[in-house]
Design an enzyme around this catalytic site. Structure first.
Site, PDB file in Angstrom:
ATOM      1  N   ARG A   1      -3.815 -10.192   4.798  1.00  0.00           N
ATOM      2  CA  ARG A   1      -4.188 -10.310   3.431  1.00  0.00           C
ATOM      3  C   ARG A   1      -3.043  -9.527   2.505  1.00  0.00           C
ATOM      4  O   ARG A   1      -2.769  -8.396   2.553  1.00  0.00           O
ATOM      5  CB  ARG A   1      -5.412  -9.266   3.183  1.00  0.00           C
TER       6      ARG A   1
ATOM      7  N   LYS B   1       0.588  -1.105   0.073  1.00  0.00           N
ATOM      8  CA  LYS B   1      -0.084  -0.021   0.177  1.00  0.00           C
ATOM      9  C   LYS B   1       0.802   1.298  -0.067  1.00  0.00           C
ATOM     10  O   LYS B   1       2.076   1.407   0.207  1.00  0.00           O
ATOM     11  CB  LYS B   1      -0.872  -0.189   1.204  1.00  0.00           C
TER      12      LYS B   1
END
Length: 284
Positions: A260, A225
């Protein structure tokens, strides 16, 4: 103690070790791997590679949720998800989750062999999602978000970030159980990167353990991210693997139960070492 959860004959014993959810985006526009796996043969090969690398769950998503993503039609999302599920389900024995905010997609995916629902809206985008999860009797991941992927990054004005995340998740747990979802089948996710700025993402890691008061397993999705990219000055998401490794290790230290991730092989090694360092050995 959180106990355990059986998903497709596999026992997830919360607190004993970290579980890995491998990301399978069957979309042309996801932020780090859009277009790579949006045909059935590529998706199957990637899923099999993640299984071999040590994934515990495969998470199929047919709708990008990156900041600014425009929602695709129901028909498009359904076709993407079901066409891949149809091929994956007979080929792999791991639990499969469907990453969707739409009850219709969730229902059809479970009918086609998916085992759990991963809803980035925490059951708020579609009023039928929580009743659907209850009727299907499958686990559901409830994530914190404000707004939607098109508007969320303009909604980062929190008075007390962790308290507001906790309150939202508590409300959604209550809403889910009120319509018949088994509380033991609820997993929570603080929503790294969803209506959170750089500083807030960092704070979530530092304060993650505060969510343990909700007494539900915690999923963290930090893989590749933008906050990692900012720290590393690395604009290419795929080049953020070691930054992701550091974030995953921190998440485990602060109480994450599921990660995840895109890079399953590398994060499997990270979780093995972090678990050995941070988790108490199981008592006989």
């Amino acid at each position: 103690m959180l106990g355990s959860l059986i998903i497709r004959d596999r026992c997830f014993s919360w607190g004993q070790r970290t579980y890995l959810m491998g990301v399978l985006n069957v979309t042309p526009d996801s932020f780090s791997d859009g277009g790579e796996f949006n045909n059935v043969s590529a998706a199957l090969a990637q899923a099999q590679a993640m299984v071999a690398a040590g994934a515990d769950i495969i998470d199929i998503g047919g709708q990008s949720t990156r900041p600014g993503a425009v929602q695709v039609s129901l028909a498009t999302e359904r076709e993407r998800v079901l066409s891949v599920l149809e091929v994956l389900r007979p080929a792999i024995s791991l639990p499969i989750s469907v990453d969707t905010t739409r009850a219709d997609v969730a229902r059809e995916a479970v009918d086609a062999g998916a085992d759990l629902i991963n809803d980035i809206s925490g059951g708020t985008f579609d009023e039928e999602m929580l009743p659907t999860a209850a009727s299907l009797n499958v686990p559901i991941v409830l994530m914190h978000i404000r707004g939607n992927p098109q508007t969320m990054q303009q909604q980062t004005d929190y008075q007390d970030l962790m308290e507001e995340i906790s309150r939202f998740l508590s409300q959604q747990i209550a809403a889910a159980t009120a319509v018949g979802v088994d509380e033991n089948k609820i997993i929570i996710d603080p929503g790294i990167g969803f209506a959170k700025n750089y500083e807030q993402n960092i704070e979530i890691f530092r304060q993650l353990r505060s969510l343990s008061k909700l007494n539900r397993p915690i999923l963290v999705g930090a893989s590749r991210k933008s906050f990692i990219g900012r720290i590393l000055n690395q604009p290419e998401p795929k080049a953020r693997v070691w930054g992701t490794a550091a974030a995953c290790s921190a998440a485990i230290f602060h109480g994450a139960d599921i990660l995840r991730v895109h890079d399953v092989k590398e994060m499997h090694d990270v979780s093995l070492v972090a678990d050995a360092l941070f988790r108490q050995p199981a008592q006989d």
